[in-house]
Design a protein around this motif. Structure first.
Motif, PDB file in Angstrom:
ATOM      1  N   VAL A 384       0.810  -1.218   0.000  1.00  0.00           N
ATOM      2  CA  VAL A 384       0.000   0.000   0.000  1.00  0.00           C
ATOM      3  C   VAL A 384       0.845   1.271   0.000  1.00  0.00           C
ATOM      4  O   VAL A 384       0.520   2.243  -0.691  1.00  0.00           O
ATOM      5  CB  VAL A 384      -0.949  -0.001   1.230  1.00  0.00           C
ATOM      6  N   VAL A 385       1.929   1.287   0.749  1.00  0.00           N
ATOM      7  CA  VAL A 385       2.679   2.525   0.968  1.00  0.00           C
ATOM      8  C   VAL A 385       3.949   2.579   0.123  1.00  0.00           C
ATOM      9  O   VAL A 385       4.304   3.622  -0.429  1.00  0.00           O
ATOM     10  CB  VAL A 385       3.025   2.691   2.461  1.00  0.00           C
ATOM     11  N   GLU A 386       4.640   1.456   0.012  1.00  0.00           N
ATOM     12  CA  GLU A 386       5.925   1.471  -0.685  1.00  0.00           C
ATOM     13  C   GLU A 386       5.835   1.946  -2.135  1.00  0.00           C
ATOM     14  O   GLU A 386       6.772   2.603  -2.618  1.00  0.00           O
ATOM     15  CB  GLU A 386       6.579   0.090  -0.624  1.00  0.00           C
ATOM     16  N   PRO A 387       4.759   1.662  -2.883  1.00  0.00           N
ATOM     17  CA  PRO A 387       4.712   2.182  -4.257  1.00  0.00           C
ATOM     18  C   PRO A 387       4.847   3.699  -4.334  1.00  0.00           C
ATOM     19  O   PRO A 387       5.417   4.215  -5.302  1.00  0.00           O
ATOM     20  CB  PRO A 387       3.343   1.710  -4.750  1.00  0.00           C
ATOM     21  N   LEU A 388       4.357   4.420  -3.332  1.00  0.00           N
ATOM     22  CA  LEU A 388       4.512   5.876  -3.334  1.00  0.00           C
ATOM     23  C   LEU A 388       5.969   6.262  -3.143  1.00  0.00           C
ATOM     24  O   LEU A 388       6.464   7.215  -3.763  1.00  0.00           O
ATOM     25  CB  LEU A 388       3.648   6.489  -2.234  1.00  0.00           C
ATOM     26  N   TYR A 389       6.668   5.544  -2.292  1.00  0.00           N
ATOM     27  CA  TYR A 389       8.107   5.787  -2.116  1.00  0.00           C
ATOM     28  C   TYR A 389       8.858   5.497  -3.413  1.00  0.00           C
ATOM     29  O   TYR A 389       9.705   6.291  -3.843  1.00  0.00           O
ATOM     30  CB  TYR A 389       8.652   4.925  -0.979  1.00  0.00           C
ATOM     31  N   ARG A 390       8.558   4.370  -4.044  1.00  0.00           N
ATOM     32  CA  ARG A 390       9.274   3.998  -5.265  1.00  0.00           C
ATOM     33  C   ARG A 390       9.031   5.009  -6.385  1.00  0.00           C
ATOM     34  O   ARG A 390       9.952   5.353  -7.136  1.00  0.00           O
ATOM     35  CB  ARG A 390       8.835   2.601  -5.717  1.00  0.00           C
ATOM     36  N   THR A 391       7.804   5.487  -6.493  1.00  0.00           N
ATOM     37  CA  THR A 391       7.503   6.495  -7.510  1.00  0.00           C
ATOM     38  C   THR A 391       8.278   7.777  -7.257  1.00  0.00           C
ATOM     39  O   THR A 391       8.796   8.402  -8.188  1.00  0.00           O
ATOM     40  CB  THR A 391       5.990   6.787  -7.508  1.00  0.00           C
ATOM     41  N   THR A 392       8.391   8.160  -6.000  1.00  0.00           N
ATOM     42  CA  THR A 392       9.129   9.387  -5.657  1.00  0.00           C
ATOM     43  C   THR A 392      10.619   9.216  -5.916  1.00  0.00           C
ATOM     44  O   THR A 392      11.282  10.121  -6.438  1.00  0.00           O
ATOM     45  CB  THR A 392       8.866   9.755  -4.188  1.00  0.00           C
ATOM     46  N   LEU A 393      11.167   8.060  -5.572  1.00  0.00           N
ATOM     47  CA  LEU A 393      12.575   7.792  -5.833  1.00  0.00           C
ATOM     48  C   LEU A 393      12.850   7.801  -7.329  1.00  0.00           C
ATOM     49  O   LEU A 393      13.875   8.348  -7.793  1.00  0.00           O
ATOM     50  CB  LEU A 393      12.951   6.442  -5.229  1.00  0.00           C
ATOM     51  N   TRP A 394      11.930   7.228  -8.101  1.00  0.00           N
ATOM     52  CA  TRP A 394      12.070   7.252  -9.559  1.00  0.00           C
ATOM     53  C   TRP A 394      12.096   8.687 -10.067  1.00  0.00           C
ATOM     54  O   TRP A 394      12.911   9.039 -10.932  1.00  0.00           O
ATOM     55  CB  TRP A 394      10.909   6.478 -10.173  1.00  0.00           C
ATOM     56  N   PHE A 395      11.223   9.527  -9.541  1.00  0.00           N
ATOM     57  CA  PHE A 395      11.213  10.932  -9.954  1.00  0.00           C
ATOM     58  C   PHE A 395      12.548  11.589  -9.630  1.00  0.00           C
ATOM     59  O   PHE A 395      13.127  12.295 -10.469  1.00  0.00           O
ATOM     60  CB  PHE A 395      10.084  11.682  -9.257  1.00  0.00           C
ATOM     61  N   ASP A 396      13.045  11.381  -8.423  1.00  0.00           N
ATOM     62  CA  ASP A 396      14.310  12.003  -8.020  1.00  0.00           C
ATOM     63  C   ASP A 396      15.432  11.640  -8.986  1.00  0.00           C
ATOM     64  O   ASP A 396      16.209  12.501  -9.416  1.00  0.00           O
ATOM     65  CB  ASP A 396      14.699  11.549  -6.610  1.00  0.00           C
ATOM     66  N   ARG A 397      15.541  10.372  -9.289  1.00  0.00           N
ATOM     67  CA  ARG A 397      16.644   9.930 -10.144  1.00  0.00           C
ATOM     68  C   ARG A 397      16.547  10.548 -11.535  1.00  0.00           C
ATOM     69  O   ARG A 397      17.568  10.964 -12.111  1.00  0.00           O
ATOM     70  CB  ARG A 397      16.638   8.405 -10.235  1.00  0.00           C
ATOM     71  N   GLU A 402      18.228  14.847 -15.405  1.00  0.00           N
ATOM     72  CA  GLU A 402      17.887  16.004 -16.224  1.00  0.00           C
ATOM     73  C   GLU A 402      18.717  17.217 -15.831  1.00  0.00           C
ATOM     74  O   GLU A 402      19.223  17.960 -16.690  1.00  0.00           O
ATOM     75  CB  GLU A 402      16.399  16.301 -16.053  1.00  0.00           C
ATOM     76  N   LEU A 403      18.879  17.429 -14.521  1.00  0.00           N
ATOM     77  CA  LEU A 403      19.690  18.560 -14.063  1.00  0.00           C
ATOM     78  C   LEU A 403      21.152  18.389 -14.458  1.00  0.00           C
ATOM     79  O   LEU A 403      21.840  19.368 -14.786  1.00  0.00           O
ATOM     80  CB  LEU A 403      19.568  18.715 -12.543  1.00  0.00           C
ATOM     81  N   TRP A 418       9.506   8.951 -18.137  1.00  0.00           N
ATOM     82  CA  TRP A 418       9.852  10.331 -17.813  1.00  0.00           C
ATOM     83  C   TRP A 418       9.452  11.241 -18.973  1.00  0.00           C
ATOM     84  O   TRP A 418       8.869  12.309 -18.768  1.00  0.00           O
ATOM     85  CB  TRP A 418      11.339  10.454 -17.520  1.00  0.00           C
ATOM     86  N   ALA A 419       9.752  10.819 -20.185  1.00  0.00           N
ATOM     87  CA  ALA A 419       9.370  11.608 -21.355  1.00  0.00           C
ATOM     88  C   ALA A 419       7.849  11.762 -21.424  1.00  0.00           C
ATOM     89  O   ALA A 419       7.335  12.842 -21.773  1.00  0.00           O
ATOM     90  CB  ALA A 419       9.905  10.950 -22.621  1.00  0.00           C
ATOM     91  N   ALA A 420       7.112  10.715 -21.069  1.00  0.00           N
ATOM     92  CA  ALA A 420       5.647  10.808 -21.086  1.00  0.00           C
ATOM     93  C   ALA A 420       5.152  11.794 -20.040  1.00  0.00           C
ATOM     94  O   ALA A 420       4.212  12.559 -20.282  1.00  0.00           O
ATOM     95  CB  ALA A 420       5.039   9.427 -20.852  1.00  0.00           C
ATOM     96  N   GLY A 421       5.780  11.782 -18.854  1.00  0.00           N
ATOM     97  CA  GLY A 421       5.396  12.740 -17.820  1.00  0.00           C
ATOM     98  C   GLY A 421       5.680  14.175 -18.229  1.00  0.00           C
ATOM     99  O   GLY A 421       4.869  15.076 -17.954  1.00  0.00           O
ATOM    100  N   LYS A 422       6.808  14.399 -18.894  1.00  0.00           N
ATOM    101  CA  LYS A 422       7.127  15.734 -19.405  1.00  0.00           C
ATOM    102  C   LYS A 422       6.109  16.161 -20.459  1.00  0.00           C
ATOM    103  O   LYS A 422       5.663  17.317 -20.491  1.00  0.00           O
ATOM    104  CB  LYS A 422       8.536  15.740 -20.003  1.00  0.00           C
ATOM    105  N   ALA A 423       5.736  15.230 -21.303  1.00  0.00           N
ATOM    106  CA  ALA A 423       4.743  15.546 -22.339  1.00  0.00           C
ATOM    107  C   ALA A 423       3.389  15.858 -21.718  1.00  0.00           C
ATOM    108  O   ALA A 423       2.662  16.744 -22.200  1.00  0.00           O
ATOM    109  CB  ALA A 423       4.633  14.392 -23.327  1.00  0.00           C
ATOM    110  N   ALA A 468       7.136  19.281 -27.389  1.00  0.00           N
ATOM    111  CA  ALA A 468       7.353  20.527 -26.646  1.00  0.00           C
ATOM    112  C   ALA A 468       8.810  20.645 -26.225  1.00  0.00           C
ATOM    113  O   ALA A 468       9.527  19.637 -26.125  1.00  0.00           O
ATOM    114  CB  ALA A 468       6.450  20.558 -25.411  1.00  0.00           C
ATOM    115  N   PRO A 469       9.298  21.857 -25.972  1.00  0.00           N
ATOM    116  CA  PRO A 469      10.651  22.008 -25.437  1.00  0.00           C
ATOM    117  C   PRO A 469      10.759  21.350 -24.066  1.00  0.00           C
ATOM    118  O   PRO A 469       9.750  21.115 -23.384  1.00  0.00           O
ATOM    119  CB  PRO A 469      10.832  23.528 -25.355  1.00  0.00           C
ATOM    120  N   ARG A 470      11.977  21.078 -23.639  1.00  0.00           N
ATOM    121  CA  ARG A 470      12.176  20.422 -22.348  1.00  0.00           C
ATOM    122  C   ARG A 470      11.542  21.218 -21.226  1.00  0.00           C
ATOM    123  O   ARG A 470      10.967  20.667 -20.303  1.00  0.00           O
ATOM    124  CB  ARG A 470      13.669  20.235 -22.080  1.00  0.00           C
ATOM    125  N   TYR A 471      11.647  22.533 -21.292  1.00  0.00           N
ATOM    126  CA  TYR A 471      11.079  23.411 -20.259  1.00  0.00           C
ATOM    127  C   TYR A 471      10.144  24.410 -20.934  1.00  0.00           C
ATOM    128  O   TYR A 471      10.587  25.460 -21.420  1.00  0.00           O
ATOM    129  CB  TYR A 471      12.189  24.132 -19.491  1.00  0.00           C
TER     130      TYR A 471
END
Length: 487
Positions: A384-397, A402-403, A418-423, A468-471
């Motif tokens: 129930v809880v760990e998927p939220l942690y894994r999603t956040t860790l994936w975002f961080d990486r 990107e930075l 990641w490309a889909a989320g940016k889109a 779209a552009p990256r930013y």
């Protein structure tokens, strides 16, 4: 719905429980358990009791919490769960000057359109961390079954001898309470570690002869440069974009607060030494001035300098290793279990969900079956809880990759998700339905896979956002940002 004076003893075995840490997660956990009839004692190292919530910013220091005066985002799922479970907390925050915040209404009307049924899911309540924590403490202080002992420094765990543990628990150490400074031994049926990011649970377990928990650790990889402001005009800055905006080399968080205050955080990669100058107020101000959607958030009275937070870890801990508990009689909740990048504002939401998970597990498995309790809590946490942690860790990486590409120190990450989320974000700038879908993902209201599976979403995202552009938000490129802060 239960009131603050009612308890639910339908299924749970009443227990004596110690909660370690009187922060947001610890006190919320204590109240949830007490409302089920448990007798809960909260042990807090810091001796100072909180003042009245409305005075907490000026009158309260918690030197043991390094992020105590940095901005904190309470996401809509936190608000919704609080309304169901502990509505008195929200009443207390609002009475202290907290703000009802509609995160959808922060977008320009052209991006969101008229209000629709279901838009209330984007609402939350916001205030500065000291005000939030003092409000939670005020409600906890008057909750039957909760006792808060401040100025108690826990030094270790109280456990059965190894021989007795081996005979009773397949070799797992059985925790019976905690040891505190001054030689105190405090017994309990269950110890709940809510000590946060700096939890010493691993070393405490080693000290009683138990194996260390299974841990994953890595540098969080971000620096946070935050400032608080107070209104000069009686009005908060007008909102023109999402709470969190991503740009070349920098992310910008703009967050309304309590009593006419707000905060702004600039987040960078910790390895980007060219941006360490942001710790200087004039350089920080010069940088923010270059972002058209956020520059006007400087137009207030600064009530802090630039507060810097760094050196944080992404860390995940499990107390069941290869199917075997390392110890029984103890569990970890919230940041003591797993912690990630705070700029996404997910810690309080995940912590409250985790506390509710423990409450629900205890309704079915009591501390009188300690091994089954630890196993069940581990299983439900993972589901129930760990998927939220894994999603956040994936975002961080991916954001760190990107930075690094922005700084020219690495190539861009190639993760198609990641490309889909940016889109999706880029498409949300032109499609009012997709603006809601993007917010649903960013604010932990809906998983990304669920959003993209909805009819027509993937097709519209690809058509409007794939090229779209990256930013896509207006702001400086890296060269322009460095020139602005070169001073």
């Amino acid at each position: 719905m239960l009131t603050g004076t009612e308890v639910d003893t339908r299924r749970c075995t009443v227990a004596e429980i110690l909660v370690l840490g009187a922060g947001l997660c610890g006190l919320s956990t204590a109240m949830l358990l007490a409302r089920d009839g448990h007798q809960v004692t909260v042990l807090e190292r810091d001796p100072a009791a909180p003042p009245e919530p409305a005075q907490a910013w000026e009158a309260w220091e918690r030197r043991g919490v390094n992020q105590f005066r940095l901005p904190h985002v309470m996401l809509p799922p936190w608000r919704a769960r609080m309304e169901r479970e502990l509505p008195e907390v929200l009443d207390e925050v609002l009475a202290a000057g907290g703000l009802r915040l509609d995160t959808l209404a922060m977008l320009p009307e052209s991006r969101r359109g008229p209000r629709r049924d279901g838009d209330e899911r984007f609402q939350t309540v916001t205030a500065r961390r000291p005000v939030l924590e003092a409000a939670v403490a005020a409600v906890a202080d008057r909750t039957p079954g909760v006792t808060i002992r401040r100025g108690v420094a826990v030094t270790g765990l109280l456990a059965d001898s190894p021989a007795r543990a081996c005979a009773a628990q397949n070799g797992a150490a059985q925790v019976r309470g905690v040891l505190a400074a001054g030689g105190q031994a405090l017994r309990a049926d269950l110890v709940v570690d809510c000590c946060g990011r700096r939890s010493p649970l691993g070393s405490w377990l080693e000290a009683i002869g138990a194996p260390r928990p299974a841990e994953e650790r890595e540098d969080c990889g971000f620096f946070y440069y935050g400032r608080h402001f107070r209104t000069r005009t009686g009005e908060l800055p007008r909102a023109e974009a999402n709470l969190l905006q991503h740009y070349d080399s920098v992310s910008v968080l703009t967050l309304p607060g309590d009593n006419g205050t707000w905060s702004v955080v600039l987040t960078t990669a910790s390895r980007d030494r060219h941006l360490h100058a942001l710790r200087e107020p004039d350089r920080w101000d010069a940088a923010l001035a270059r972002y058209p959607l956020a520059a006007h958030w400087r137009d207030g009275e600064p009530i802090t300098g630039v507060d810097v937070m760094a050196g944080l870890e992404d860390r995940h801990r499990r107390l069941v290793v290869d199917g075997v508990p390392v110890a029984t009689g103890v569990v970890a909740v919230g940041d003591a279990w797993a912690c990630t990048n705070p700029s996404l504002g997910r810690g309080a939401t995940i912590g409250l969900l985790h506390a509710c998970t423990l409450r629900d597990v205890l309704r079915d498995v009591g501390p009188d079956d300690p091994e089954k309790l630890v196993r069940r809590f581990d299983e439900v946490t993972a589901a129930v809880v760990e998927p939220l942690y894994r999603t956040t860790l994936w975002f961080d990486r991916n954001r760190l990759a990107e930075l690094a590409a922005d700084a020219g120190t690495a190539g861009q990450a190639g993760d198609p998700r990641w490309a889909a989320g940016k889109a999706l974000f880029a498409a949300s700038l032109a499609d009012q339905d997709l603006a809601r879908e993007y917010l649903s993902v960013a604010l932990l209201l809906s998983p990304a896979d669920e959003v993209f599976a909805r009819p027509g979403v993937a097709e519209r995202v690809m058509r409007l956002g794939a090229h779209a552009p990256r930013y896509p938000l207006p702001g400086p490129n890296r060269r322009e940002l460095l020139a602005a802060i070169s001073g």
